[in-house]
Design a protein around this motif. Sequence first.
Motif, PDB file in Angstrom:
ATOM      1  N   THR A 289      -9.475 100.599 -22.670  1.00 54.61           N
ATOM      2  CA  THR A 289      -8.386 100.884 -22.652  1.00 54.61           C
ATOM      3  C   THR A 289      -8.385 102.631 -22.064  1.00 54.61           C
ATOM      4  O   THR A 289      -6.883 102.668 -21.871  1.00 54.61           O
ATOM      5  N   GLY A 290      -9.036 103.561 -21.240  1.00 51.20           N
ATOM      6  CA  GLY A 290      -9.061 104.574 -21.461  1.00 51.20           C
ATOM      7  C   GLY A 290      -8.938 105.857 -21.776  1.00 51.20           C
ATOM      8  O   GLY A 290      -8.813 106.634 -21.835  1.00 51.20           O
ATOM      9  N   ASP A 651       5.099 109.847 -19.570  1.00 53.32           N
ATOM     10  CA  ASP A 651       4.499 108.407 -19.960  1.00 53.32           C
ATOM     11  C   ASP A 651       3.843 108.014 -18.865  1.00 53.32           C
ATOM     12  O   ASP A 651       2.911 107.721 -19.075  1.00 53.32           O
ATOM     13  N   MET A 652       4.501 107.819 -17.659  1.00 50.78           N
ATOM     14  CA  MET A 652       3.414 107.733 -16.056  1.00 50.78           C
ATOM     15  C   MET A 652       2.681 108.430 -15.928  1.00 50.78           C
ATOM     16  O   MET A 652       0.818 108.342 -15.590  1.00 50.78           O
ATOM     17  N   LEU A 653       2.378 109.910 -16.498  1.00 50.81           N
ATOM     18  CA  LEU A 653       1.234 110.633 -16.305  1.00 50.81           C
ATOM     19  C   LEU A 653      -0.334 110.232 -17.172  1.00 50.81           C
ATOM     20  O   LEU A 653      -1.400 109.984 -16.874  1.00 50.81           O
ATOM     21  N   ARG A 654       0.312 110.104 -18.164  1.00 50.40           N
ATOM     22  CA  ARG A 654      -0.669 109.245 -19.394  1.00 50.40           C
ATOM     23  C   ARG A 654      -1.033 108.557 -19.295  1.00 50.40           C
ATOM     24  O   ARG A 654      -2.089 107.760 -19.223  1.00 50.40           O
ATOM     25  N   MET A 655      -0.722 107.185 -18.708  1.00 44.83           N
ATOM     26  CA  MET A 655      -1.151 105.934 -17.809  1.00 44.83           C
ATOM     27  C   MET A 655      -1.404 105.680 -16.736  1.00 44.83           C
ATOM     28  O   MET A 655      -2.381 105.287 -16.484  1.00 44.83           O
ATOM     29  N   PHE A 656      -1.832 106.886 -15.736  1.00 48.51           N
ATOM     30  CA  PHE A 656      -2.841 107.002 -15.047  1.00 48.51           C
ATOM     31  C   PHE A 656      -3.675 107.623 -15.493  1.00 48.51           C
ATOM     32  O   PHE A 656      -4.877 107.450 -14.933  1.00 48.51           O
ATOM     33  N   GLU A 657      -3.629 109.095 -16.364  1.00 48.40           N
ATOM     34  CA  GLU A 657      -4.811 108.982 -16.835  1.00 48.40           C
ATOM     35  C   GLU A 657      -5.422 107.722 -17.110  1.00 48.40           C
ATOM     36  O   GLU A 657      -6.982 107.911 -16.918  1.00 48.40           O
ATOM     37  N   ALA A 659      -5.729 105.034 -16.622  1.00 51.01           N
ATOM     38  CA  ALA A 659      -5.905 103.725 -15.993  1.00 51.01           C
ATOM     39  C   ALA A 659      -7.324 104.417 -14.730  1.00 51.01           C
ATOM     40  O   ALA A 659      -8.177 103.543 -14.199  1.00 51.01           O
ATOM     41  N   ILE A 660      -7.273 105.793 -14.610  1.00 52.38           N
ATOM     42  CA  ILE A 660      -8.071 106.111 -13.790  1.00 52.38           C
ATOM     43  C   ILE A 660      -9.928 106.070 -15.069  1.00 52.38           C
ATOM     44  O   ILE A 660     -10.779 106.140 -14.137  1.00 52.38           O
ATOM     45  N   LEU A 717      -3.408  99.139 -13.192  1.00 50.96           N
ATOM     46  CA  LEU A 717      -2.220  99.385 -12.884  1.00 50.96           C
ATOM     47  C   LEU A 717      -1.123  98.413 -14.043  1.00 50.96           C
ATOM     48  O   LEU A 717      -1.436  97.482 -13.989  1.00 50.96           O
ATOM     49  N   PRO A 718      -0.459  98.780 -14.657  1.00 49.80           N
ATOM     50  CA  PRO A 718       0.518  97.967 -15.160  1.00 49.80           C
ATOM     51  C   PRO A 718       1.181  97.066 -14.113  1.00 49.80           C
ATOM     52  O   PRO A 718       1.623  97.895 -13.214  1.00 49.80           O
TER      53      PRO A 718
END
Length: 863
Positions: A289-290, A651-657, A659-660, A717-718
């Motif tokens: 999940t990250g 939302d995109m910021l959290r998604m990338f965090e 994903a990283i 990435l989604p």
Amino acid sequence: MKKPGQYVGNEINIVRKEPGDVDVRFALVFPDVYEVGMSYMGFPILYNILNQLQWAYAERVFAPWPDMEAVMREKKVPLFSLETFSALSDFDVIGFTFQYELHYTTILNLIDLAGLPLESSERTGFPLVIGGGPSVFNPEPMADFMDAIILGDGEEVIVDIARAIRMAKKQLLSRKETLLELARIKGVYVPQFYQPVYQNGQFNSIAPKMKGVPARIRARIVSDLSPGFYSDRPLVPMIQTTHDRISLEIARGCSRGCRFCNAGVIYRPVRQRSPEELVEQAKKNIAATGYEDISLVSLSTSDYTRLNELMYRLHSTFTRDKVSISFPSLRPESFTPQVAKCARGVRKSGLTLAPEAGSQRLRDVINKATTASELLRAVDLAFGEGWNVVKLYFMIGHPTETSADIQGLVDLLGDVRHLAFKHKGKRINVSVSPFIPKPLTPFQWVRQDSIEETHRKLAFLKEHIRGKNVKFSWREAHVAQVEGVLARGDRRLGPIIKRAWQLGANLEGWSEFFDARYYARAMAENDLAFDDVLKGFQVDQPLPWDHIDKGVTKKFLRDEYHRALGEEKVPDCRFSTCHSCGLMGELACRELIRRQRAGDALEMPIEYQSKDFEFSQAEQQPAKDRVDRTIQHARIHYRRGEEVRFLSHLDMLRMFERAIRRAGLPVLFTEGFNPHPKLSFGPSLATGLTSDAEYLDLAFYVGEKVIDIAEKLAPQLPRGVEIIEIKYLDKKAPSLAACANRAEFEFHLQSNTIAFDDNDRLATILSHKELNIERKKKKRSQTINVRPYIDDLEVTDWGLRVRTKIENGKTIRTDELLSLLFPHDQNKQKTTRVHRAALWVEEEGRQRTPLDLCTAEAEHEKV
């Protein structure tokens, strides 16, 4: 539209199957909005169990916010699932969770939004509408609307139901025959096969109407919390949810015996999971999940008998990866120095303690073990260990409560405030709720306080609980009144709930939507009164839920009620003697306690029994940070497609965090209690737009082995986010926010006339030196001249090409530009599709992309 990202699905770890390839389709419906429902722990368990069956497919459904619902009804779009966007009428089973009585009208609203008749008697064939959850132990108020109701733990019975549905479909059984098969499954109640009886306007009994169904329905209990119940790859929402973290169920059930507590009865017996199993699940969950938080979930986390060992194992595993461990509400008497040290690395935003009552006499009545000295010791310890806020939860209106008990609450809070002042800068949040008697508790018979009594007590507390370091909140009396009626009513409440929904009741868990007048009118129209239920019951009186058998006997509950009136405390049966509640039988109960105590003694290594949980600064630092301190900077150019256009910038910021984190990239983190990957984004993209020009900067540690960022990051990435190119960046290069100063957008018109046909309008816009608009931000607005931010407007075959300027982070918003282009055409403003085609850096008449600033051989930063 509020948070449109909640309607798009596409989450990380979403289960995708072809509906035509399975035999049974389940719609798991949570009767609240996405951000609330995705925080409910029962959902992922059932989602995981059902989707492990190759022949079954479980999908998720949530209540839309009113703005979305209005559009759905206007466009005649039925309620749909997030996995395949299928209408609920396409499913075999629609399963609602009964988490809370005020969800009942929302359940009716969702059945209607699905295009189905509300009453079970009016529906034919599939889908079947079933319910389950903590509120079903009095199923009668919702009996008219449910085809079947699951009682107790759902992990095993849901598979039994799926198999019965599969068999019924293959054998072409009728609806009634299918329901009869379900009624024969232990833990399943089919209301239409039972008839309530009333005498002199009061409930008298309920009995089967046909042979082959049990007179009393015994709730299901899973004996062990199997690792197979919990997914290794939990769903990761694309928007922020109420509890945005890994929820690790460490135990289920509670044996403390608080007499007001419905959960303490319906989740019995206590079942614990081993630390080894929990750590293994946590490792898999974090990797998949990250997430950066793990919450230890149970009714009483501090009562977990191997908490010391579990916390040490979790800290040893996750501290270096910046993963924090959090607790829900704790018992003051269990919040010891050792537990506090366990939580030393936790983000200390607030700690919740629940003394429940203000005086010791009243705590004895409700069998709450906490003493005033234990509460004060726990608060002092929390402040001393770094918590800035302590949250205290109380109830008013307990049986036998007097004005002296209310004064005792005020006096106790005065002592707590003194501790907050002593520690300087500390605060307390006090929350008070009216007590609501619930079924299957020793207080199921008692009278509930009237609205007037509750108002009087709250007024006293508001007057006396004041101060700069105290925040006081309370639950409104009329909300408690309605919840109390729904909790202990009989089947006659069905028409009341339906009528309240018809009058407008929906999403009543949200205070802005709750209106008690709907229920007052519905009650009056049906010749019922609130006091018919709230006045309580005689201890020998038949109860509407007497046919529901959790296993705890009515005699035990009655005896506990009498002990409460005598202010007699009863100790926790796990650490004293069996109190003969009837759930397992005394011999079985003693054996369970013996095995648990023996297991704790044998399984816990001696070194964990006195672990100090002291981590040096070096130990808490990521190992990779200490081994190699060479830093490389990179700039990522990526695309945002249709699947993610409704996600916000945050939302995109959290998604990338996340994903990283999943990719295992050794990025730099921020400092402090809330460490996050250090990321820098280009100019934010408005929600609803797509883009071919998104950029992200990150810094990471490098060693001897070259890291292929794209190879590691792209699979995490989604759908809808695509890496186009990555270049290394010189450490002296300007940030994206500082250098990007031009943007190019494509405005694609969706009307019948594809081309833009108002050239005069373009000329007018470009000829003006000032174009003032009102920009609203939160509760204020300001007038802004946006003309300096419009660089050029060009007509194309498909619409408009728009070039804008960005100066010191300021620019014109695309919705503002649309309002200038189509001032009298709201439809075009709403339907024009906007796409960011490019982002530029313009200097001295020369345009370059942000990637052009990157060097082929960027310098490494040596630290």
